[in-house]
Design a protein around this motif. Sequence first.
Motif, PDB file in Angstrom:
ATOM      1  N   LEU A  21       0.853  -1.188   0.000  1.00  0.00           N
ATOM      2  CA  LEU A  21       0.000   0.000   0.000  1.00  0.00           C
ATOM      3  C   LEU A  21       0.894   1.244   0.000  1.00  0.00           C
ATOM      4  O   LEU A  21       1.970   1.261   0.594  1.00  0.00           O
ATOM      5  N   SER A  22       0.414   2.280  -0.667  1.00  0.00           N
ATOM      6  CA  SER A  22       1.234   3.485  -0.783  1.00  0.00           C
ATOM      7  C   SER A  22       0.885   4.553   0.243  1.00  0.00           C
ATOM      8  O   SER A  22       1.639   5.512   0.417  1.00  0.00           O
ATOM      9  N   GLY A  23      -0.268   4.391   0.904  1.00  0.00           N
ATOM     10  CA  GLY A  23      -0.677   5.430   1.833  1.00  0.00           C
ATOM     11  C   GLY A  23      -1.340   4.873   3.084  1.00  0.00           C
ATOM     12  O   GLY A  23      -1.907   3.776   3.085  1.00  0.00           O
ATOM     13  N   LEU A  24      -1.245   5.643   4.159  1.00  0.00           N
ATOM     14  CA  LEU A  24      -1.927   5.330   5.414  1.00  0.00           C
ATOM     15  C   LEU A  24      -2.646   6.593   5.873  1.00  0.00           C
ATOM     16  O   LEU A  24      -2.027   7.641   6.050  1.00  0.00           O
ATOM     17  N   LYS A  25      -3.960   6.494   6.025  1.00  0.00           N
ATOM     18  CA  LYS A  25      -4.766   7.611   6.513  1.00  0.00           C
ATOM     19  C   LYS A  25      -5.096   7.360   7.978  1.00  0.00           C
ATOM     20  O   LYS A  25      -5.578   6.292   8.340  1.00  0.00           O
ATOM     21  N   LEU A  26      -4.842   8.349   8.797  1.00  0.00           N
ATOM     22  CA  LEU A  26      -5.122   8.247  10.227  1.00  0.00           C
ATOM     23  C   LEU A  26      -6.122   9.328  10.619  1.00  0.00           C
ATOM     24  O   LEU A  26      -6.070  10.445  10.089  1.00  0.00           O
ATOM     25  N   TYR A  27      -7.015   8.995  11.536  1.00  0.00           N
ATOM     26  CA  TYR A  27      -7.982   9.969  12.036  1.00  0.00           C
ATOM     27  C   TYR A  27      -7.764  10.176  13.524  1.00  0.00           C
ATOM     28  O   TYR A  27      -7.567   9.221  14.279  1.00  0.00           O
ATOM     29  N   SER A  28      -7.808  11.443  13.927  1.00  0.00           N
ATOM     30  CA  SER A  28      -7.665  11.765  15.343  1.00  0.00           C
ATOM     31  C   SER A  28      -8.580  12.930  15.689  1.00  0.00           C
ATOM     32  O   SER A  28      -9.273  13.474  14.827  1.00  0.00           O
ATOM     33  N   MET A  29      -8.580  13.295  16.960  1.00  0.00           N
ATOM     34  CA  MET A  29      -9.413  14.387  17.453  1.00  0.00           C
ATOM     35  C   MET A  29      -8.584  15.357  18.272  1.00  0.00           C
ATOM     36  O   MET A  29      -7.543  14.991  18.828  1.00  0.00           O
ATOM     37  N   VAL A  30      -9.072  16.577  18.357  1.00  0.00           N
ATOM     38  CA  VAL A  30      -8.591  17.518  19.358  1.00  0.00           C
ATOM     39  C   VAL A  30      -9.796  17.967  20.177  1.00  0.00           C
ATOM     40  O   VAL A  30     -10.940  17.824  19.744  1.00  0.00           O
ATOM     41  N   GLY A  31      -9.518  18.487  21.361  1.00  0.00           N
ATOM     42  CA  GLY A  31     -10.600  18.999  22.192  1.00  0.00           C
ATOM     43  C   GLY A  31     -11.310  17.956  23.018  1.00  0.00           C
ATOM     44  O   GLY A  31     -12.382  18.230  23.579  1.00  0.00           O
ATOM     45  N   LEU A  32     -10.767  16.760  23.120  1.00  0.00           N
ATOM     46  CA  LEU A  32     -11.374  15.739  23.973  1.00  0.00           C
ATOM     47  C   LEU A  32     -11.274  16.142  25.444  1.00  0.00           C
ATOM     48  O   LEU A  32     -10.375  16.911  25.829  1.00  0.00           O
ATOM     49  N   PRO A  33     -12.169  15.680  26.289  1.00  0.00           N
ATOM     50  CA  PRO A  33     -12.113  16.026  27.718  1.00  0.00           C
ATOM     51  C   PRO A  33     -10.753  15.710  28.321  1.00  0.00           C
ATOM     52  O   PRO A  33     -10.154  14.680  28.000  1.00  0.00           O
ATOM     53  N   THR A  34     -10.285  16.586  29.157  1.00  0.00           N
ATOM     54  CA  THR A  34      -9.006  16.530  29.897  1.00  0.00           C
ATOM     55  C   THR A  34      -7.780  16.686  29.013  1.00  0.00           C
ATOM     56  O   THR A  34      -6.657  16.675  29.511  1.00  0.00           O
ATOM     57  N   GLU A  35      -7.944  16.853  27.705  1.00  0.00           N
ATOM     58  CA  GLU A  35      -6.794  16.996  26.809  1.00  0.00           C
ATOM     59  C   GLU A  35      -6.006  18.270  27.121  1.00  0.00           C
ATOM     60  O   GLU A  35      -6.577  19.307  27.448  1.00  0.00           O
ATOM     61  N   GLU A  36      -4.676  18.173  26.994  1.00  0.00           N
ATOM     62  CA  GLU A  36      -3.798  19.321  27.155  1.00  0.00           C
ATOM     63  C   GLU A  36      -2.886  19.416  25.940  1.00  0.00           C
ATOM     64  O   GLU A  36      -2.853  18.516  25.091  1.00  0.00           O
TER      65      GLU A  36
END
Length: 532
Positions: free
Chosen positions: A339-354
């Motif tokens: 495979l030539s690519g890897l797509k990753l999903y993440s979040m910001v603003g989750l509770p307690t995140e710094e």
Amino acid sequence: MLAFPSTYSVGITSLGYQVVWTTLATRQDVDVRRLFTDQGDPPHRKCDLFGLSLSWELDGPVLLDLLEQQRIPLWSHQRGEDDPIVFGGGPVLTANPEPLAPFFDVVLLGDGEDLLPTFINNLQQVRQLARVDRLRALAKIPGIYVPSFFAPRYDENGTLLSVEPTEAGIPNAVSKQTWRGTSLSHSTVITPDAAWPDIHMVEVARSCPELCRFCMASYLTLPFRSPSLEDGLIPAVEKGLSVTRRLGLLGASVTQHPQFSELLHWLNQDCFNDIRLSVSSVRTATVNPELTNILSRRGSKSLTIAIESGSERIRTMVNKKLIQEEIFAAAKYAREGGLSGLKLYSMVGLPTEEDIDVDATAELLLALKKTNPGLRLTLGVSTFVPKAHTPFQWQGVRAEAEKRLKRLGKQLKPNGIAFRPESFGWSVIQALLSRSDRRLAPVIESVRGSHDKLGGWKKAYRAAREKSLWATNENALPLPLPPEWEEVVHAVWEPSRVMPWTHLRGPLSQEKLIEHQDQALTQSLARPAKER
């Protein structure tokens, strides 16, 4: 008339919309026509039903444009005997229909496999009755919510106290209906004009056993269900491959189907050498050489995984059962599998995140790039939005998330990692639609035709707070003014708060959701200070 709140190419790609349309189109007693924002089938001389499938909050206001286009009164109480019954379904309306409730005559809560035929069958039995009597009869059927037979009750400060039936004989609460059959859905329309051209989609699993604390796709659709390989998946795949050679396997957790490995082996036969196979987001820990090799051989270019955060503390807090080594292994297998690519999903603003947690995501992506030369990395990032019927429904959108999106971009884009952030501004509007009650309906009406402009939403909400919108809209007069914008979008709510959707029962009780939230937050705050 069955409508979809987007263009034909997008709507016809929706598996849920296809299944609803086919269910109606195959009935002898129903003549169904399709309607999209850019085109439609030839109209009926008389339309008795107008339906809308809704899977994303920001598409909801399009309903009013479609109703206006068809010359159907926008507000349900303004419709007469000759007007169609306006009904809707889909995950957004199942979760919290209240902001749009005054525009719907009927909302179908849950899976449509049984619920939609039940709705049509019962409506046919009372079709000779007056409109209000037809709706009254429908309101007594499990899973069918008729908003006009429920009324919100507020205290003198505008705090929601309850949403209650307006007359005897109407159930106090309406429960989401769950399809427990042995098969799930697959494409009934394959067209080159779809957003995914000529693809046959097969639903491999419904819901997800992981139960990430923010995830409506997991919590609202419980329990996790998967069709058998021999009686469900293989026949569905074979049916589609007789028409097209492009196959898509869909689900919130496709690779957790108990027979997924067997399905891969079956698709690895030489007779399938000419097909193009794609798989929706897979659980990272299930990525292995067999999966990536077969995907590569079957025409896939990339793999998609959801990591939520590069911070182990945050992943643990949201119940993402994923360790760092599994993420690196998935990237390694993707590259080695061709495979030539890897797509990753993440979040910001989750509770307690710094900030340190956001930096951990950047560090993870940079390390993945270093250890996997030649593998194209893409990071899609959304802002956390609280969703009804999940443990984090009491949390708010964190204002600092906007800066954290920019913080991530500054660390990743100069280093050759494709960065795909979702708009923070539109995440805020999504939260407004996700958490509001019926007091948002006049605001939605006010922004119709310009609901794709952020400024219009804030202006309309401000007008509602200043009474000017209320003064010009008779439909809003029985309701108190909406709460402060901050209170709806950003505030953390107390678990004792009455939710706009409290009278609508999901798979888990509020007590169980509170327990899951408390476990998450307690576990997060118990970590050493250096990790926080």
